[in-house]
Motif scaffolding. Structure first.
Motif, PDB file in Angstrom:
ATOM      1  N   ARG A 312     -13.760  24.630  61.040  1.00 30.77           N
ATOM      2  CA  ARG A 312     -14.556  23.420  61.194  1.00 30.77           C
ATOM      3  C   ARG A 312     -15.972  23.770  61.642  1.00 30.77           C
ATOM      4  N   THR A 313     -16.895  22.845  61.402  1.00 28.77           N
ATOM      5  CA  THR A 313     -18.297  23.050  61.800  1.00 28.77           C
ATOM      6  C   THR A 313     -18.731  22.060  62.879  1.00 28.77           C
ATOM      7  N   ALA A 314     -17.880  21.079  63.191  1.00 26.18           N
ATOM      8  CA  ALA A 314     -18.187  20.087  64.228  1.00 26.18           C
ATOM      9  C   ALA A 314     -17.119  20.163  65.306  1.00 26.18           C
ATOM     10  N   SER A 315     -17.240  19.280  66.302  1.00 28.33           N
ATOM     11  CA  SER A 315     -16.243  19.253  67.367  1.00 28.33           C
ATOM     12  C   SER A 315     -14.890  18.839  66.797  1.00 28.33           C
ATOM     13  N   LEU A 316     -13.841  19.141  67.530  1.00 27.36           N
ATOM     14  CA  LEU A 316     -12.491  18.843  67.051  1.00 27.36           C
ATOM     15  C   LEU A 316     -12.291  17.340  66.884  1.00 27.36           C
ATOM     16  N   TRP A 317     -12.841  16.541  67.798  1.00 21.98           N
ATOM     17  CA  TRP A 317     -12.680  15.092  67.717  1.00 21.98           C
ATOM     18  C   TRP A 317     -13.386  14.526  66.487  1.00 21.98           C
ATOM     19  N   ARG A 318     -14.613  14.967  66.233  1.00 23.25           N
ATOM     20  CA  ARG A 318     -15.333  14.470  65.053  1.00 23.25           C
ATOM     21  C   ARG A 318     -14.667  14.946  63.767  1.00 23.25           C
ATOM     22  N   THR A 319     -14.128  16.160  63.806  1.00 19.32           N
ATOM     23  CA  THR A 319     -13.412  16.650  62.626  1.00 19.32           C
ATOM     24  C   THR A 319     -12.166  15.813  62.368  1.00 19.32           C
ATOM     25  N   LEU A 320     -11.450  15.435  63.431  1.00 25.95           N
ATOM     26  CA  LEU A 320     -10.262  14.594  63.266  1.00 25.95           C
ATOM     27  C   LEU A 320     -10.635  13.244  62.669  1.00 25.95           C
ATOM     28  N   GLN A 321     -11.740  12.653  63.120  1.00 20.05           N
ATOM     29  CA  GLN A 321     -12.152  11.367  62.568  1.00 20.05           C
ATOM     30  C   GLN A 321     -12.570  11.491  61.110  1.00 20.05           C
ATOM     31  N   ARG A 322     -13.321  12.571  60.793  1.00 17.13           N
ATOM     32  CA  ARG A 322     -13.830  12.741  59.424  1.00 17.13           C
ATOM     33  C   ARG A 322     -12.712  12.997  58.430  1.00 17.13           C
ATOM     34  N   ARG A 323     -11.652  13.706  58.860  1.00 21.24           N
ATOM     35  CA  ARG A 323     -10.575  14.089  57.937  1.00 21.24           C
ATOM     36  C   ARG A 323      -9.355  13.176  58.055  1.00 21.24           C
ATOM     37  N   ALA A 324      -9.554  11.986  58.594  1.00 15.10           N
ATOM     38  CA  ALA A 324      -8.421  11.081  58.800  1.00 15.10           C
ATOM     39  C   ALA A 324      -7.703  10.747  57.500  1.00 15.10           C
ATOM     40  N   ALA A 325      -8.423  10.658  56.395  1.00 13.96           N
ATOM     41  CA  ALA A 325      -7.795  10.280  55.129  1.00 13.96           C
ATOM     42  C   ALA A 325      -7.000  11.406  54.489  1.00 13.96           C
ATOM     43  N   GLU A 326      -7.118  12.631  54.982  1.00 17.67           N
ATOM     44  CA  GLU A 326      -6.461  13.772  54.341  1.00 17.67           C
ATOM     45  C   GLU A 326      -4.998  13.914  54.724  1.00 17.67           C
ATOM     46  N   HIS A 327      -4.595  13.354  55.855  1.00 20.94           N
ATOM     47  CA  HIS A 327      -3.215  13.530  56.299  1.00 20.94           C
ATOM     48  C   HIS A 327      -2.805  12.324  57.138  1.00 20.94           C
TER      49      HIS A 327
END
Length: 770
Positions: A312-327
């Motif tokens: 990832r290139t951002a914080s874990l929380w922002r990554t979780l929000q951004r990739r919410a549609a993937e899983h």
């Protein structure tokens, strides 16, 4: 000095203050005079653990029982119950010798024949086989020393005559030889070494598992052995064996109650809840969020967390929000944590964590992963949250700091536990009992750890830096302290042996050092070998056994009773409670999403923020007045010095507020019959909706509802209204439409910063219906 500085007293202070009141000249006579007419009976329970200062209090209270008219009053009694053989709390200054000394004191002062010493030799707990071994162990002078029995032999009579009993002595587990290292190698291979303590823990677990699988009958209960029939006692919980025993029991799928004392913040379930709190305070703390995601509260697997975190290139929380549609798990975690983040600033700690554990299903997930033992720490965690809120401002950050720095120790009540094996110290087992008791920690003796020596009868404290630096006086004081320690060690053995009702298993493990002389194992082994016989075990290892068969029917069989219509439990008792979906309840006034940014009351918009609050208050109170009184009441309220308004500002706020009240389309909302702060509750499309509207008016054909929005900049049109507000008003519209069937429900938002009254059309709310 620290207690004086904070004006506090501890438990010992209360005893010493009471003692001073009763013994000091002048005060004592008056206090005893006031108490003389109010005390007729004195009962001292667990008298063997009473300190000298406590006995002084008792003796002073009883003084009037033996003087003048008080000695002639019928019915005044002193009743003390205690067993010096069971005095094991010297760290609380218990003095077993004082029991006999004060008994003689009262006996000498009582009238002839009025004082009786009753020997309690009948045991209602243990069967004869166990008591025979106990008596034989303490027939040895080396074991009896310190039990304060004088020259009288220690003897017991069992109330459970004729019942089967068993005592087994296992050979101590031999210490494992540590292999000498050969040629130097890279530390790439892990060399497994099974210590003697680990082997003993696994042997005990295998034995218990064998009983459970084989349905071995517990004779006195006339039923198979259960988990709760077994107690394992150790001298100290701070040993490797304690943890290994818990691990071995769990690996054998044996229910275990866990430790009897624990530091609350060291329990896994509480650590997970604390991690949740730290995430809500600082979402960009990646390590805390990763810990939370792997915890039962969220439930990510190691692989799923790695998929989210790596690369990832951002914080874990922002990554979780951004990739919410993937899983689906990403979406569920993001929505749940986002909802908690949105409400963190609005809910006190207890309400926040109670919501996570109940409606959020956190308690069920924690118990499912960790086990039933997590229930008590979780409940204690919530209790501490309530305690914090009673004494401090309800801040999440303050609560977590208070909890983590307090290091609160929790004592678990194992006396009335579930069907689980109990593992606890002998001190913790005082007053408890079990049909089957294991004594595995028998091969070591305690050492005097206090480096300070306290000579009796002086105000001195001696501090020899090393034992070889002790002078004659220090050696004498040290020897006296060690003798007291050894005496209590033997009394502790008596308490441990007498916890067993029917079966007693004595075992131990050796270390590379020679076994300490005078240890429990060496005191017990001669008695068992004298009374019993050697038996070959199933694994070929011999052991010694003292066994007595049953010669009478059990006193309290607990086999299955025959059900009758009167005793048959109702059907609902065994039914599973219906599960309410977490999303079945909708609270529009507490939206789950993230609300728009609020203007700070400390910034440049402070006048506008204060203006909105004043308008809200006027709109809440003025409609209850007659139309002719509203302007004067508004002027008087706005002119109060605390508002800090200039005359022109007062006139402007009064004008726009009265203008809102006079708006033709919504005039009924502020007219007679309208209501403020109206609670609503109902069911719409299978969902329970609970909320509170700011203003409501019901007429013959329509229902008008307004919700005030304060502290926020107003939008310029309905298209710019945040979705979360449209969802809120749509829920109100649906609920009111169900309550007032046949009426048209019209909704509006009142932006107090304008003020701006914004009607919301049915078309604008239709896409957001619940």
């Amino acid at each position: 000095a620290a207690k004086r500085y904070s004006a506090r007293l501890d438990y010992d202070d209360l005893i010493l203050k009471a003692r001073a009141l009763l013994l000091e000249a002048g005060a004592a006579a008056w206090v005893l005079y006031k108490l003389d007419g109010g005390i007729d009976h004195i009962l001292i329970d667990e008298a063997q653990d009473t300190s000298r200062e406590q006995w002084d209090v008792v003796a002073a209270l009883a003084e009037e029982f033996f003087v003048g008219q008080g000695a002639c009053q019928a019915g005044r009694t002193i009743f003390a119950v205690g067993d010096p053989k069971q005095s094991i709390f010297s760290f609380q200054r218990a003095d077993p010798a004082a029991f006999a000394r004060f008994g003689a004191h009262f006996g000498a002062r009582a009238a002839p024949g009025a004082w009786r010493r009753v020997a309690l030799t009948t045991s209602f707990r243990s069967v004869p086989a166990v008591l025979r071994v106990v008596d034989r162990v303490f027939a040895n002078p080396a074991a009896r020393e310190g039990l304060l029995q004088g020259d009288d032999p220690i003897g017991h009579r069992s109330h459970r005559r004729g019942q089967a009993g068993l005592v087994e002595l296992w050979a101590p587990e031999a210490a494992a030889e540590v292999p000498q290292p050969g040629e130097w190698r890279l530390p790439l291979e892990r060399e497994e070494q099974e210590s003697a303590a680990v082997r003993l823990a696994r042997r005990i677990a295998r034995t218990i598992r064998g009983w459970l699988d084989g349905k071995e009958i517990l004779d006195s209960r006339a039923r198979p052995i259960q988990h709760g029939d077994i107690m394992i006692l150790v001298q100290r919980r701070t040993t490797t064996f304690f943890e290994e025993m818990v691990r071995a029991l769990k690996q054998a799928d044996i229910s275990v109650a866990g430790v009897d004392r624990m530091v609350l913040t060291d329990h896994l379930a509480v650590m997970d809840l604390i991690a949740l709190g730290h995430f809500l305070l600082l979402p960009d703390d990646d390590l805390t969020l990763a810990t939370l995601l792997r915890s039962p509260l969220v439930g990510f697997s190691e692989e799923l967390l790695a998929e989210l975190a790596l690369g990832r290139t951002a914080s874990l929380w922002r990554t979780l929000q951004r990739r919410a549609a993937e899983h689906p798990d990403f979406a569920a975690a993001g929505a749940a944590l986002g909802g908690l983040l949105a409400g963190t600033d609005y809910h006190p700690p207890f309400e926040l964590f109670a919501q996570v554990l109940s409606a959020g299903g956190g308690r069920e997930r924690l118990l499912g992963r960790i086990g039933a033992e997590a229930a008590e720490p979780v409940e204690e965690f919530l209790a501490r949250a309530l305690e914090y809120e009673r004494e401090h401002a309800p801040s999440l950050q303050g609560f977590l700091h208070w909890l983590e720095t307090g290091r609160a120790e929790v004592r678990r009540d194992l006396e009335h536990g579930r069907d689980e094996v109990r593992l606890l110290t002998v001190h913790g087992a005082k007053g408890l009992e079990a049909p089957i008791v294991f004594l595995p920690d028998t091969c070591r003796v305690p050492r005097l750890e206090d480096k300070l020596l306290w000579p009796e009868g002086t105000d001195l404290v001696l501090w020899p830096p090393r034992k070889d630096a002790c002078d004659g006086q220090s050696l004498l004081v040290r020897e006296t302290a060690e003798q007291r320690l050894r005496s209590e060690y033997r009394r502790l053995l008596y308490v441990a042996l007498t916890r067993a009702e029917e079966r007693l298993y004595v075992c131990g493990w050796n270390t590379l050092q020679a076994r300490a002389p005078g240890c429990w194992y060496d005191l017990i082994a001669p008695a068992v070998r004298e009374l019993g016989s050697e038996v070959a075990g199933a694994d070929g290892a011999p052991f010694w056994r003292v066994a007595e068969p049953r010669r009478s029917a059990p006193d309290h069989p607990s086999g299955p009773a025959r059900e009758t219509p009167e005793t048959r439990p109702p059907a609902w008792l065994g039914a599973t409670a219906p599960v309410t979906p977490a999303d079945a309840r909708l609270t529009p006034s507490r939206p789950a999403g993230v609300e728009p940014v609020v203007r700070s009351p400390l910034g440049r918009a402070a006048p506008a923020w204060r203006r909105g609050v004043l308008i809200h208050r006027l709109l809440q109170t003025l409609p209850a007045m007659a139309a002719g009184q509203r302007e004067a009441a508004a002027a008087a309220y706005l002119a109060q010095p605390g508002h800090g308004l200039r005359p022109a500002e007062q006139d402007e706020i009064r004008r726009v507020t009265l203008g809102v009240l006079a708006t033709p389309d919504f005039a009924p909302l502020f007219g007679p019959g309208s209501r403020a702060e109206v609670p609503l509750a109902g069911r719409v499309a299978g969902r329970v909706i609970v909320g509170q509207v700011d203003r409501l008016a019901v007429s013959g054909e329509e229902v008008l509802v307004i919700d005030y929005k304060t502290h926020r900049p107003p939008p310029r049109s309905v298209d710019e209204v945040p979705t979360i507000y449209l969802q809120q008003m749509a829920a109100y519209q649906a609920l009111l439409g169900a309550i007032h069937a046949g009426r048209t429900v019209r909704c509006a938002l009142l932006w107090t910063e304008g003020p701006l009254l914004m009607p919301l059309s049915a078309d604008a709310l239709a896409p957001h219906q619940p």
